[in-house]
Write a protein that holds these residues in place. Structure first.
Motif, short mmCIF file in Angstrom:
data_model
loop_
_atom_site.label_atom_id
_atom_site.label_comp_id
_atom_site.label_asym_id
_atom_site.label_seq_id
_atom_site.Cartn_x
_atom_site.Cartn_y
_atom_site.Cartn_z
N VAL A 170 2.47 8.32 3.35
CA VAL A 170 2.02 7.58 3.02
C VAL A 170 2.66 6.12 2.92
O VAL A 170 3.79 6.47 2.49
CB VAL A 170 1.94 8.08 1.28
N MET A 171 1.85 5.21 3.67
CA MET A 171 3.18 3.82 4.07
C MET A 171 2.54 2.36 3.64
O MET A 171 1.07 2.84 3.60
CB MET A 171 3.20 3.89 5.46
N ASN A 172 2.78 1.46 3.74
CA ASN A 172 2.12 -0.33 2.97
C ASN A 172 1.12 0.09 4.11
O ASN A 172 1.69 0.32 5.62
CB ASN A 172 3.44 -0.69 2.55
N ARG A 173 0.32 -0.21 3.92
CA ARG A 173 -1.03 -1.35 5.59
C ARG A 173 -0.28 -2.00 6.29
O ARG A 173 -1.33 -2.33 6.98
CB ARG A 173 -2.12 -2.37 4.03
N ALA A 234 3.68 1.35 -1.16
CA ALA A 234 2.91 0.05 -1.54
C ALA A 234 3.89 -0.79 -1.27
O ALA A 234 3.35 -1.82 -0.71
CB ALA A 234 1.61 0.89 -3.00
N LYS A 235 5.12 -0.81 -2.51
CA LYS A 235 6.11 -2.16 -2.44
C LYS A 235 6.89 -2.29 -0.59
O LYS A 235 7.41 -2.90 -0.89
CB LYS A 235 6.33 -1.91 -3.35
N GLY A 236 6.53 -1.18 0.13
CA GLY A 236 6.97 -0.88 1.15
C GLY A 236 8.24 -1.08 1.07
O GLY A 236 9.31 -1.28 1.64
N ILE A 237 8.76 -0.47 -0.09
CA ILE A 237 10.26 0.55 -0.36
C ILE A 237 10.35 1.84 0.76
O ILE A 237 11.38 2.21 1.30
CB ILE A 237 10.07 1.24 -1.62
N GLY A 238 9.24 2.40 1.09
CA GLY A 238 9.75 3.29 2.49
C GLY A 238 8.35 4.18 2.51
O GLY A 238 7.21 3.59 2.43
N VAL A 239 8.31 5.59 3.16
CA VAL A 239 7.93 6.41 3.76
C VAL A 239 7.38 7.27 2.44
O VAL A 239 8.57 7.98 2.72
CB VAL A 239 7.22 6.43 4.99
N ASN A 252 -4.06 4.23 -4.37
CA ASN A 252 -3.98 2.44 -4.40
C ASN A 252 -4.20 2.10 -3.18
O ASN A 252 -4.15 2.59 -1.95
CB ASN A 252 -2.20 3.00 -3.88
N ASP A 253 -5.43 0.81 -2.99
CA ASP A 253 -5.86 0.24 -2.00
C ASP A 253 -4.56 -0.67 -0.62
O ASP A 253 -4.82 -1.11 -0.36
CB ASP A 253 -6.18 -1.14 -2.10
N ALA A 254 -3.46 -0.60 -1.71
CA ALA A 254 -2.57 -1.09 -1.10
C ALA A 254 -1.56 -0.13 0.11
O ALA A 254 -0.85 -0.19 0.74
CB ALA A 254 -1.37 -1.53 -1.72
#
Length: 308
Positions: A170-173, A234-239, A252-254
């Motif tokens: 799960v990762m940021n778009r 979603a906030k880009g902290i990690g995977v 969460n759409d992000a």
């Protein structure tokens, strides 16, 4: 001195008639007569004066009667308490479950069962999968909703397969891999990772998978709630490494979910011990779930996936 015989003495004193007392006590008259004589022998005095037509209490009988009556009342109260406890126990199903019941509609299954079986109570306690099997084996619960990985052995347990799902990243778009449908774990070697808590089944399993892929993951966050991992991703902290259902339930759409290949499967199941007979209420819930989910045995799925 036999306390049961003292209780029988209280009943006989109430009726002053062996036939009526024996009927209330569900004994034969001869058995009741023997018990009273045995009690009199223990006390050393006759408790009743007997004639051909009737019996009446002796002086020592009248002295002992209040004690015998209290003993009889206490015995009845004890029997009543035991019956109530048995009734409550027989109608109560003790279930241990993984914390994410709602993700797989296990809460819906239980709610519908309760609606159809209002006489049965479901007592559910949340527990991580790594602890559930021990508690189930020790008899702390009747049944358990549990997550099992494909490589695990269910020897000694009977399993109803409920849900199968894959491990996903799960990762940021905006992540460079976000447009992929699949990725290997080795492709994520340089990432910061978000893992479920060390108490969960997933932590050790994901750690092992990363090690097999040739790297030690840099775990920057661990937590018990999948939604926190998804939000951090979603906030880009990690995977985050989660199952697809865990991630998608958070809505969460992000984030995007990328399947890990080769496929890493897990199975959500209802499980019971083979060597322990189920109480009637638990058996009814087991059969309800078996009918709904077809009674499919997870072992075939485990064998198939383990051999891939």
């Amino acid at each position: 001195m036999n306390l049961d015989y003292l209780c029988e003495f209280a009943v006989l004193a109430k009726h002053c008639n062996f036939s009526a007392a024996a009927e209330e006590l569900n004994l034969s008259q001869s058995s009741l007569s023997k018990h009273i004589r045995s009690l009199e022998d223990d006390i050393g005095y006759p408790l009743f004066e007997r004639t051909t037509r009737r019996i009446s209490l002796t002086e020592i009988g009248r002295l002992l009667l209040p004690y015998a009556e209290r003993l009889y009342e206490t015995a009845e109260e004890i029997n009543g308490a035991v019956k109530r406890f048995k009734s409550q126990s027989d109608s109560n199903v003790r279930i241990f479950s993984i914390p994410v019941m709602a993700y797989y509609n296990l809460t819906g299954d239980m709610a519908l069962f309760r609606k159809q079986n209002p006489d049965i109570k479901l007592t559910v306690s949340e527990c991580e999968s790594c602890h559930i099997m021990k508690r189930l084996a020790e008899g702390d619960c009747d049944l358990a909703f549990i997550r099992r990985m494909a490589s695990e052995d269910d020897a000694g347990a009977e399993v109803i397969y409920i849900f199968e799902e894959n491990l996903t990243a799960v990762m940021n778009r905006s992540h460079p891999l976000a447009d992929k449908k699949q990725t290997s774990l080795s492709a994520l070697a340089g990432e910061n990772f978000l893992f479920l808590d060390k108490e969960t089944l997933f932590y050790d399993y994901c750690l092992t998978l990363c090690n097999k892929a040739g790297f030690t993951p840099n775990v920057v966050y661990t937590g018990r709630r999948p939604e926190n991992l998804v939000d951090l991703a979603a906030k880009g902290i990690g995977v985050a490494l989660l199952t697809r259902r865990q991630a998608e339930y958070c809505d969460n759409d992000a984030v995007v979910c990328i399947d890990i290949v080769p496929a890493v499967k897990s199975f959500v199941s209802l499980i019971r011990m083979k060597n322990r007979a189920l109480p009637e209420a638990a058996r009814r819930f087991w059969n309800y779930m078996k009918k709904k989910y077809g009674g499919r045995n997870i072992s075939a799925d485990v064998k198939q996936v383990s051999n891939q």
